[in-house]
Design a protein around this motif. Structure first.
Motif, PDB file in Angstrom:
ATOM      1  N   GLU A 154       0.805  -1.222   0.000  1.00  0.00           N
ATOM      2  CA  GLU A 154       0.000   0.000   0.000  1.00  0.00           C
ATOM      3  C   GLU A 154       0.842   1.278   0.000  1.00  0.00           C
ATOM      4  O   GLU A 154       0.294   2.371  -0.095  1.00  0.00           O
ATOM      5  CB  GLU A 154      -0.941  -0.004   1.211  1.00  0.00           C
ATOM      6  CG  GLU A 154      -2.038  -1.070   1.096  1.00  0.00           C
ATOM      7  CD  GLU A 154      -2.924  -1.144   2.329  1.00  0.00           C
ATOM      8  OE1 GLU A 154      -2.632  -0.418   3.312  1.00  0.00           O
ATOM      9  OE2 GLU A 154      -3.885  -1.918   2.312  1.00  0.00           O
ATOM     10  N   ASP A 192       2.874   4.184  -1.427  1.00  0.00           N
ATOM     11  CA  ASP A 192       2.797   4.871  -2.721  1.00  0.00           C
ATOM     12  C   ASP A 192       4.062   4.619  -3.541  1.00  0.00           C
ATOM     13  O   ASP A 192       5.171   4.926  -3.095  1.00  0.00           O
ATOM     14  CB  ASP A 192       2.611   6.380  -2.473  1.00  0.00           C
ATOM     15  CG  ASP A 192       2.335   7.153  -3.755  1.00  0.00           C
ATOM     16  OD1 ASP A 192       2.382   6.544  -4.843  1.00  0.00           O
ATOM     17  OD2 ASP A 192       2.081   8.360  -3.661  1.00  0.00           O
ATOM     18  N   LYS A 193       3.883   4.046  -4.729  1.00  0.00           N
ATOM     19  CA  LYS A 193       5.032   3.754  -5.597  1.00  0.00           C
ATOM     20  C   LYS A 193       5.785   5.024  -5.971  1.00  0.00           C
ATOM     21  O   LYS A 193       6.997   4.998  -6.196  1.00  0.00           O
ATOM     22  CB  LYS A 193       4.553   3.047  -6.872  1.00  0.00           C
ATOM     23  CG  LYS A 193       3.951   1.666  -6.663  1.00  0.00           C
ATOM     24  CD  LYS A 193       5.011   0.639  -6.360  1.00  0.00           C
ATOM     25  CE  LYS A 193       4.416  -0.767  -6.287  1.00  0.00           C
ATOM     26  NZ  LYS A 193       5.423  -1.782  -5.937  1.00  0.00           N
ATOM     27  N   GLY A 194       5.061   6.150  -6.040  1.00  0.00           N
ATOM     28  CA  GLY A 194       5.694   7.415  -6.390  1.00  0.00           C
ATOM     29  C   GLY A 194       6.753   7.835  -5.386  1.00  0.00           C
ATOM     30  O   GLY A 194       7.788   8.407  -5.758  1.00  0.00           O
ATOM     31  N   GLU A 243       6.790   4.563   5.930  1.00  0.00           N
ATOM     32  CA  GLU A 243       5.521   4.866   5.266  1.00  0.00           C
ATOM     33  C   GLU A 243       4.427   3.854   5.621  1.00  0.00           C
ATOM     34  O   GLU A 243       3.238   4.184   5.630  1.00  0.00           O
ATOM     35  CB  GLU A 243       5.711   4.886   3.743  1.00  0.00           C
ATOM     36  CG  GLU A 243       6.467   6.094   3.222  1.00  0.00           C
ATOM     37  CD  GLU A 243       5.703   7.397   3.397  1.00  0.00           C
ATOM     38  OE1 GLU A 243       4.481   7.400   3.158  1.00  0.00           O
ATOM     39  OE2 GLU A 243       6.326   8.402   3.785  1.00  0.00           O
ATOM     40  N   ARG A 297      -1.801  10.841   7.188  1.00  0.00           N
ATOM     41  CA  ARG A 297      -2.864  11.269   6.253  1.00  0.00           C
ATOM     42  C   ARG A 297      -3.814  12.245   6.929  1.00  0.00           C
ATOM     43  O   ARG A 297      -4.074  12.179   8.102  1.00  0.00           O
ATOM     44  CB  ARG A 297      -3.644  10.047   5.747  1.00  0.00           C
ATOM     45  CG  ARG A 297      -2.789   9.152   4.847  1.00  0.00           C
ATOM     46  CD  ARG A 297      -3.518   7.875   4.465  1.00  0.00           C
ATOM     47  NE  ARG A 297      -3.721   7.021   5.644  1.00  0.00           N
ATOM     48  CZ  ARG A 297      -4.346   5.863   5.607  1.00  0.00           C
ATOM     49  NH1 ARG A 297      -4.839   5.406   4.476  1.00  0.00           N
ATOM     50  NH2 ARG A 297      -4.515   5.137   6.704  1.00  0.00           N
TER      51      ARG A 297
END
Length: 199
Positions: free
Chosen positions: A96, A98-100, A123, A199
């Protein structure tokens, strides 16, 4: 029993979860053979009912501790039973991320190990804490089950002093104590997860 097994499960589960994630297709250490091996280990031990796992590990436990009775003797079964379950949660948490964020770290020249320690684990930490909270609650029930075969603890008290001696008051007290422990662990896990969640 619960404290040591939770700590060991956290470490072993993160290692196994990382290996499952990193050796999977499209990730930095992609390797189908090793991924199959780690997945097989996790799936096999996650599928064995805990009470059967205790029995299967009796020779190993006896060779390690010289006895199959007492809290220490229950540790191998507790850790081996819980770590694969937690490893799957770790793998899901890592997926989960974020690949970015990972690609940005690569573009800045970060090494694979640096990405693991500085990007992937931080993360995914809220999900990792949430996962170890759920696993810890499962371990509480495992320790109670282990108590019925002489591992000590609240399960042993409820079974030996409560059930076998037909003393319902002791069984109720042991059950309430276990429930209080579960509520405390869940509350601590929720607080830590909320603090770490960005978040």
């Amino acid at each position: 029993m619960a404290g040591i097994s939770v700590a060991a499960t956290f470490i072993l589960g993160i290692f196994l979860g990382l290996m499952l994630y990193l050796t999977n297709r499209g990730n930095m250490w992609e390797n189908r053979f090793f991924n199959f091996i780690f997945a097989a280990i996790v799936n096999v031990f996650r599928s064995i009912p805990f009470i059967i796992l205790i029995i299967l590990l009796i020779p190993f436990t006896r060779s390690l501790f010289g006895s199959i009775l007492g809290p220490t003797a229950a540790l191998p079964a507790l850790i081996i039973g819980a770590a694969p379950f937690y490893a799957r949660m770790v793998e899901i948490a890592l997926r989960e991320v974020d690949k970015g964020v990972v690609e940005a770290a690569y573009s800045m020249g970060a090494s694979n190990l640096r990405i693991i320690w500085k990007v992937l684990l931080p993360e995914s930490m809220p999900a990792l804490i949430s996962g170890i909270t759920v696993t810890s609650i499962s371990l509480i029930s495992f320790t109670a089950m282990a108590g019925t075969i002489g591992a000590g603890g609240l399960g042993h008290l409820a079974f030996l002093e409560g059930f076998q001696r037909n003393n319902s008051a002791i069984m109720v007290v042991a059950t309430i104590t276990i429930l209080i422990l579960v509520f405390i662990i869940q509350a601590i896990g929720d607080v830590l997860t909320n603090k770490l969640d960005k978040r």
